[in-house]
Write a protein that holds these residues in place. Structure first.
Motif, PDB file in Angstrom:
ATOM      1  N   GLN A 306       0.811  -1.054   0.115  1.00  9.59           N
ATOM      2  CA  GLN A 306      -0.057   0.111  -0.119  1.00  9.59           C
ATOM      3  C   GLN A 306       0.917   1.269   0.069  1.00  9.59           C
ATOM      4  OE1 GLN A 306      -2.569   0.224   3.532  1.00  9.59           O
ATOM      5  NE2 GLN A 306      -0.822  -0.292   4.980  1.00  9.59           N
ATOM      6  N   ALA A 307       0.398   2.470  -0.199  1.00  9.41           N
ATOM      7  CA  ALA A 307       1.290   3.617  -0.068  1.00  9.41           C
ATOM      8  C   ALA A 307       1.061   4.556   1.081  1.00  9.41           C
ATOM      9  CB  ALA A 307       0.596   4.550  -1.346  1.00  9.41           C
ATOM     10  N   ALA A 308       2.243   4.971   1.664  1.00  9.76           N
ATOM     11  CA  ALA A 308       2.119   5.633   2.833  1.00  9.76           C
ATOM     12  C   ALA A 308       1.615   7.051   2.506  1.00  9.76           C
ATOM     13  CB  ALA A 308       3.605   5.685   3.308  1.00  9.76           C
ATOM     14  N   GLY A 309       1.968   7.358   1.484  1.00  4.09           N
ATOM     15  CA  GLY A 309       1.404   8.817   0.669  1.00  4.09           C
ATOM     16  C   GLY A 309       0.855   8.577  -0.714  1.00  4.09           C
ATOM     17  N   SER A 310       1.462   9.317  -1.605  1.00  6.19           N
ATOM     18  CA  SER A 310       1.106   9.483  -2.937  1.00  6.19           C
ATOM     19  C   SER A 310       1.835   8.296  -3.735  1.00  6.19           C
ATOM     20  CB  SER A 310       1.376  10.669  -3.703  1.00  6.19           C
ATOM     21  OG  SER A 310       2.860  10.682  -3.641  1.00  6.19           O
ATOM     22  N   VAL A 311       1.230   8.014  -4.788  1.00 10.84           N
ATOM     23  CA  VAL A 311       1.777   7.027  -5.694  1.00 10.84           C
ATOM     24  C   VAL A 311       2.211   7.927  -7.011  1.00 10.84           C
ATOM     25  CG1 VAL A 311       0.105   5.230  -5.194  1.00 10.84           C
ATOM     26  CG2 VAL A 311      -0.408   6.949  -7.019  1.00 10.84           C
ATOM     27  N   TYR A 342       3.894  -2.076   3.184  1.00  5.54           N
ATOM     28  CA  TYR A 342       3.896  -0.897   2.066  1.00  5.54           C
ATOM     29  C   TYR A 342       4.978  -1.217   0.806  1.00  5.54           C
ATOM     30  CZ  TYR A 342       1.502   1.878   5.463  1.00  5.54           C
ATOM     31  OH  TYR A 342       0.840   2.192   6.697  1.00  5.54           O
ATOM     32  N   PHE A 343       4.585  -0.381  -0.164  1.00  2.98           N
ATOM     33  CA  PHE A 343       5.779  -0.509  -0.951  1.00  2.98           C
ATOM     34  C   PHE A 343       6.194   1.331  -1.012  1.00  2.98           C
ATOM     35  CE2 PHE A 343       7.781   1.073  -4.735  1.00  2.98           C
ATOM     36  CZ  PHE A 343       8.769   0.372  -5.218  1.00  2.98           C
ATOM     37  N   GLN A 344       7.439   1.479  -0.427  1.00  2.66           N
ATOM     38  CA  GLN A 344       8.308   0.913   0.049  1.00  2.66           C
ATOM     39  C   GLN A 344       8.638   1.277   1.183  1.00  2.66           C
ATOM     40  OE1 GLN A 344      11.782   0.917  -2.497  1.00  2.66           O
ATOM     41  NE2 GLN A 344      11.251   2.967  -3.403  1.00  2.66           N
ATOM     42  N   TRP A 345       9.909   0.741   1.997  1.00  5.64           N
ATOM     43  CA  TRP A 345      10.378   1.310   3.333  1.00  5.64           C
ATOM     44  C   TRP A 345      11.045   2.818   2.914  1.00  5.64           C
ATOM     45  CZ3 TRP A 345      10.522   2.194   8.142  1.00  5.64           C
ATOM     46  CH2 TRP A 345      11.901   2.774   8.625  1.00  5.64           C
ATOM     47  N   ARG A 346      12.118   2.993   2.156  1.00 10.15           N
ATOM     48  CA  ARG A 346      12.715   4.012   2.008  1.00 10.15           C
ATOM     49  C   ARG A 346      12.483   4.777   0.724  1.00 10.15           C
ATOM     50  NH1 ARG A 346      17.229   7.385   4.147  1.00 10.15           N
ATOM     51  NH2 ARG A 346      17.485   5.480   5.729  1.00 10.15           N
ATOM     52  N   GLN A 347      11.824   5.858   0.558  1.00  3.72           N
ATOM     53  CA  GLN A 347      11.392   6.352  -0.747  1.00  3.72           C
ATOM     54  C   GLN A 347      12.874   6.633  -1.647  1.00  3.72           C
ATOM     55  OE1 GLN A 347       9.440  10.183  -0.608  1.00  3.72           O
ATOM     56  NE2 GLN A 347       8.525  10.008  -2.746  1.00  3.72           N
ATOM     57  N   GLY A 351      15.230   6.463 -10.493  1.00  4.23           N
ATOM     58  CA  GLY A 351      14.392   5.309 -11.048  1.00  4.23           C
ATOM     59  C   GLY A 351      12.777   5.815 -11.199  1.00  4.23           C
ATOM     60  N   ALA A 352      12.179   5.116 -11.806  1.00  2.00           N
ATOM     61  CA  ALA A 352      10.811   5.496 -12.421  1.00  2.00           C
ATOM     62  C   ALA A 352       9.919   5.787 -11.183  1.00  2.00           C
ATOM     63  CB  ALA A 352      10.332   4.293 -13.135  1.00  2.00           C
ATOM     64  N   GLU A 353      10.279   5.209  -9.941  1.00  8.60           N
ATOM     65  CA  GLU A 353       9.272   5.370  -8.724  1.00  8.60           C
ATOM     66  C   GLU A 353       9.923   6.301  -7.732  1.00  8.60           C
ATOM     67  OE1 GLU A 353       6.352   1.640  -9.083  1.00  8.60           O
ATOM     68  OE2 GLU A 353       8.530   1.145  -8.316  1.00  8.60           O
ATOM     69  N   LYS A 354      10.699   7.199  -8.192  1.00  6.77           N
ATOM     70  CA  LYS A 354      11.288   8.285  -7.039  1.00  6.77           C
ATOM     71  C   LYS A 354      10.348   9.259  -6.444  1.00  6.77           C
ATOM     72  CE  LYS A 354      13.203  11.177 -10.653  1.00  6.77           C
ATOM     73  NZ  LYS A 354      12.705  10.349 -11.921  1.00  6.77           N
ATOM     74  N   PHE A 355       8.932   9.214  -7.220  1.00  7.93           N
ATOM     75  CA  PHE A 355       7.813  10.269  -6.828  1.00  7.93           C
ATOM     76  C   PHE A 355       6.813   8.924  -6.127  1.00  7.93           C
ATOM     77  CE2 PHE A 355       9.537  12.949 -10.070  1.00  7.93           C
ATOM     78  CZ  PHE A 355      10.045  13.923  -9.217  1.00  7.93           C
ATOM     79  N   HIS A 356       7.110   8.080  -6.015  1.00  4.34           N
ATOM     80  CA  HIS A 356       6.136   7.128  -5.135  1.00  4.34           C
ATOM     81  C   HIS A 356       6.397   7.243  -3.770  1.00  4.34           C
ATOM     82  CE1 HIS A 356       4.048   3.577  -3.768  1.00  4.34           C
ATOM     83  NE2 HIS A 356       3.277   3.245  -4.990  1.00  4.34           N
ATOM     84  N   SER A 357       5.627   7.448  -2.785  1.00  2.00           N
ATOM     85  CA  SER A 357       5.961   7.420  -1.437  1.00  2.00           C
ATOM     86  C   SER A 357       6.680   6.219  -0.966  1.00  2.00           C
ATOM     87  CB  SER A 357       4.682   7.879  -0.929  1.00  2.00           C
ATOM     88  OG  SER A 357       3.877   6.783  -0.826  1.00  2.00           O
ATOM     89  N   GLY A 358       7.136   6.464   0.164  1.00  2.00           N
ATOM     90  CA  GLY A 358       7.860   5.397   1.157  1.00  2.00           C
ATOM     91  C   GLY A 358       7.537   5.569   2.383  1.00  2.00           C
ATOM     92  N   MET A 359       7.356   4.327   3.402  1.00  4.61           N
ATOM     93  CA  MET A 359       7.288   4.756   4.931  1.00  4.61           C
ATOM     94  C   MET A 359       7.990   5.696   5.344  1.00  4.61           C
ATOM     95  SD  MET A 359       7.123   0.462   5.680  1.00  4.61           S
ATOM     96  CE  MET A 359       6.351   0.779   7.405  1.00  4.61           C
ATOM     97  N   LEU A 360       9.355   5.922   5.123  1.00  3.07           N
ATOM     98  CA  LEU A 360      10.588   6.942   5.314  1.00  3.07           C
ATOM     99  C   LEU A 360      10.685   7.798   3.966  1.00  3.07           C
ATOM    100  CD1 LEU A 360      12.625   7.970   7.567  1.00  3.07           C
ATOM    101  CD2 LEU A 360      14.157   6.449   6.391  1.00  3.07           C
TER     102      LEU A 360
END
Length: 658
Positions: A306-311, A342-347, A351-360
């Protein structure tokens, strides 16, 4: 057989995908420190590490992974170890281009992203099995290992020649003879008869509309071909660690896998859930996916992502407002999840998902996101012993079937506006708004435990499924079916009379003369409500009650809703409030009651085991009146007569003995 209980060990798992290969090793110790601070007890490792482990064909570089697993174990964090086979390294595509998938028009899907493999490729399968074998042999005895995660989000489709050969083998096994295949596919139409197996291709791009029965079988085949990849790796790790449970993560309500069949091959059923925080009905969507996954698991299940913030993949990617991550996380627990990841622990920074949120997040340990994650971790620790392994009761089943979904997407259908997933969501929404506990079931399943069974739409129904529905009603159950149900058999062959005769008799319908789909935005007047999306020209046989009739247009005076004893047929899609009322009426008459009466708008109540979860999906505080005394496990406070919930607030209540 190992289960989620073997991984949880009486606690709720909390954590996420951890991709330390993206960071210098000196960061790892800080990650473990912050994980412990956040209450993280599980890390999913290695999902996309194939090129790191095998940088060139046959090489094995496990040293970094050894150090990582040792570090996590020393920090008290269990490891969900992934086979990294969802993203082959560039050398495979470069040296073996036949492993790359092809699209319907023959174009090659190149490497440079992920999931770039043909599921039927012998080279891909051989390399994936070899790597899995070595991974399992090396870490079978590692004390950090709690679960295996095979591949990631199986979603690859391919139309290449190797896939074609595999498809033909699958068809030969299914039909045995070409005569049976030609009959099933209706190849007399448009001169499509096959004289040899070699003539059969995957349903590639064609001049005009393709054979829908061929497309249906190709969807069945693709699900099975991907499952072969999964079970091959599963069997390898299970041979090395028969005591360790195995999973792979489903995508939410994705059409490419028959998740009923896949769930039977998993020790743990897990899913990735990404509701849109801008959707005012996202809480219901989250609830529906939870109910569906719990039903596939037949008990506790796992949120793998799941996302901690935005995807990062929507047109506009909004973060979750303060409190929403916690609300949806605890909602999943309320509806049966024993693991929240979550995906993922550390944002990621690149790469392609650097704007996908992380727990950290990029904001670091002082950011709002990490603060909320710490709160969730602490609260899961408070309730874990009380909730893990417990059941979520439900008196209502919504029937869901992948064959019916696949057949409903054919090119030449009556209306492209009809969306099978949206119909599921509309009917589930009616139950959710009514506060009724719900599960999902296959049409052939034993339905005797349910007071009410709902069929939003099953265009395709086999004989066994139809006999099952008839027997359910004859046995005293209440059944409500939506429009365009029971129209076709398992080969997508239209049944005489516009609906199977057994169902027409069950509902009191002599003939379905015509289907009358509605234009976008159009509605039709019915007694007491307006119908949307669809209508039907039904001729009743005189044995059923007309609950509501059409009151305008070509169908004026004809039945819109029929009822014959415990069997209801709804030939349109009532607007949301009307559908809720109709479902509520059927539920009440079947003896189904809401979890809690008199809830304020936007407040959800769910019972799990001995606990009552109250979840406020509104942006304003709400008060829930409750008889008796209860203890809120999240705060330690006693509630006597009522509970006040803040915006996006949650209470987890346990009865206090008098």
């Amino acid at each position: 057989m190992p289960s989620l209980h073997d991984a949880t060990r009486g606690r709720l798992l909390f954590g996420g995908d951890y991709n330390p290969e993206q960071w210098p090793e000196e960061v790892w110790a800080d990650d473990v420190r912050l994980m412990k601070e956040a209450g993280v007890n599980s890390a999913t490792v290695g999902v996309f590490s194939w090129a790191k482990i095998e940088p060139r064909p046959g090489a094995r570089e496990f040293g970094w992974l050894d150090r990582l697993l040792d570090l996590l174990h020393a920090g008290g964090i269990g490891v969900v170890l992934a086979t990294p086979t969802s993203s082959p390294p560039p050398w495979m595509g470069a040296l073996h281009p036949e492993t790359l998938p092809r699209t319907e028009d023959g174009s090659v899907v190149n490497y440079g992203s992920r999931q770039h493999f043909c599921p039927s490729s012998p080279v891909y399968r051989r390399c994936a099995a070899a790597l899995t074998e070595d991974l399992a042999a090396r870490y079978a005895g590692h004390p950090a290992l709690t679960m295996w995660h095979i591949n990631n989000e199986y979603c690859t489709h391919c139309w290449c020649d190797e896939t074609g050969a595999h498809f033909r083998r699958w068809l030969a096994s299914r039909y045995t003879t070409l005569e049976a295949l030609n009959e099933a596919w209706g190849t007399a139409f448009w001169s499509q008869r096959y004289d040899t197996w070699a003539e059969i291709l995957p349903p590639r791009k064609a001049q005009y509309t393709r054979n829908p029965a061929q497309e249906l079988d190709f969807k069945r085949f693709t699900s099975d071909a991907l499952m072969e990849c999964y079970t091959a790796e599963r069997d390898i790790v299970a041979r090395h660690t028969p005591h360790i449970p195995v999973t792979t993560n489903f995508m939410p309500l994705w059409s490419g896998q028959d998740a009923w069949a896949w769930a039977e091959q998993e020790d743990i059923v897990s899913v990735d859930i990404y509701p849109d925080p801008t959707d005012p009905r996202a809480g219901q969507y989250n609830a529906m996916l939870a109910d569906m996954t719990r039903s596939q698991a037949r008990g506790p299940w796992m949120v793998m992502e799941q996302a901690a913030g935005s995807v990062n993949w929507r047109g506009v990617n909004r973060p979750k407002p303060a409190g929403l991550n916690r609300l949806w996380s605890l909602q999943s627990v309320a509806r049966g999840a024993d693991a929240l990841c979550y995906f993922q622990w550390r944002q990621s920074r690149q790469g392609a998902e650097k704007f996908h949120s992380g727990m950290l997040s990029h904001a670091g340990e002082n950011g709002r996101t990490f603060g909320e994650v710490k709160r969730i971790g602490a609260e899961l620790a408070l309730i874990g012993a009380e909730v893990t392994g417990t059941e979520v009761p439900a008196d209502v089943a919504v029937l869901h079937d992948w064959d019916a979904w696949w057949s409903s997407t054919q090119e030449g259908r009556p209306s492209r506006l009809v969306s099978y997933p949206e119909l599921l969501r509309a009917w589930h929404r009616g139950l959710w708004d009514s506060g009724v506990g719900t599960e999902f079931a296959r049409p052939e399943a034993d339905l005797s435990a349910y007071r009410l069974v709902l069929v939003p739409q099953l265009h395709l129904l086999g004989d066994a499924a139809i006999d099952n529905l008839v027997a359910y009603v004859r046995g005293g159950g209440t059944l409500m079916c939506g429009f365009f149900t029971g129209v076709a058999d398992v080969d997508d062959r239209i049944r005489p009379g516009g609906m199977d005769g057994r169902l027409r008799e069950l509902f009191g319908i002599r003939t379905v003369h015509e289907w009358w789909p509605l234009d976008a935005g159009a509605t039709v007047a019915c007694d007491g409500f307006r119908g949307t999306l669809w209508s039907e020209e039904l001729e009743p046989d005189g044995s059923a009650e007309t609950v509501a009739a059409y009151r305008e247009g070509e169908l004026d005076g004809l039945p819109a809703v029929l009822r014959k004893g415990g069997a209801w047929y709804v030939s349109t899609l009532p607007e949301p409030g009307s559908l809720r009322d109709l479902l509520g009426r059927a539920a009440a008459e079947a003896g189904v009651r809401p979890v809690l009466e008199g809830l304020p708008s936007g407040v959800e109540a769910v019972r799990r085991g001995e606990l009552l979860f109250l979840l406020n999906h509104g942006r304003a505080p709400a008060v829930v009146e409750l008889p008796g005394r209860r203890l809120d496990l999240l705060t330690g406070a006693e509630a006597d007569g009522g509970v006040e919930l803040d915006r996006y607030g949650v209470a987890v209540l346990k009865d206090v003995p008098a």
